[in-house]
Scaffold this motif. Sequence first.
Motif: not given
Length: 247
Positions: A203, A206-207, A7, A214, A231, A9-14
Motif C-alpha cells: 500500500e 503504491h501511494k 486499502n 502527481d 491499478a 485499491t489505488v486512489q489516484k486522480k486522472d
Amino acid sequence: MVGRKVNLTVQKKDATPGKDILEVKDLVAKDIRGLDAVNGVDLIVKEGEIFGIAGVDGNGQTELIEVLTGLRKPEKGSIVLSGKSIYGKSPRKIIDSGVGHIPEDRHKRGLILKYSLYENTVLGVQHKRPFSNGIVMNYKVVKDHCNKLIEEFDIRTPNENVNASSLSGGNQQKLVAAREIAKDPQLLIASQPTRGLDVGAIEYIHKRLVKERDDGKAVLLVSLELDEILALSDRIGVIDRKSTRLN
C-alpha cells in the motif's frame, strides 16, 4: 496483520501527462546467453504519468531495465532522456542525468546489506556535495539525510546505524524507494517494486509511486502482477518476444 485497515485499491486522480521524458527507439539488447532479449523496442514515457509494462516473466523486461539504467550494454537503437542521449552510458552518468531506479532484486541491486542504513541512503550520490567533499564523507550530513528519510518513509528501525540486513523486507524496500525518490529524478524506474512485501508495505509503495506521478515525474513501472499494472498505470504496454512497440 499490520495493525490497521489496509486499502489496496489505488486512489489516484486522472493523469495530466506533459512532455516526453524518455524516448526509446528500435532498442536491441542480448541476454547472458548472447541471444536477443530486447528486439526493436519503441517506448515513450511522459512526465506526470505512470507507464506500465506487463508481460510474462522472461520476455525481456529485466534486460530492458538493465539497459535503461546502464547495467547492460545495448546492441543498437537510441535512448533519449529529456532531449539528451543516455545510450550506452555508465550507471553513474545515467543517475546524474536524472534517472532513479528501484530494482527488481533489492538484495542484488538495491542495497549493500552489510552497510549501515545511512551509507545505503546515499548510494549513487555519495560522491556529491553535500554528502562528501572530494574523497571525504560528511557523516553528519549523511546521517541527517538518512534520519529524514526514515521519518518521511516510515522505515521501522532502531536507528540509522544498523545494517540494512537487519530490516524486514518491506522496510528494506522502503529504504530503496526513499533513496531513489530523494534523488529527485526526472524518470523513476520501478521494477517489481512490491515483490515479496506484506500488504502494508505494498500500500505504501503504491501511494509513493502515485505521488511521484502527481509531482510531475515520469514513472516507468514493470511488474509481473497484472492487478498492480492495471491499478497504477495511466498507459500500459505489453512486452513479449513478438510485440516490441510499447508506446
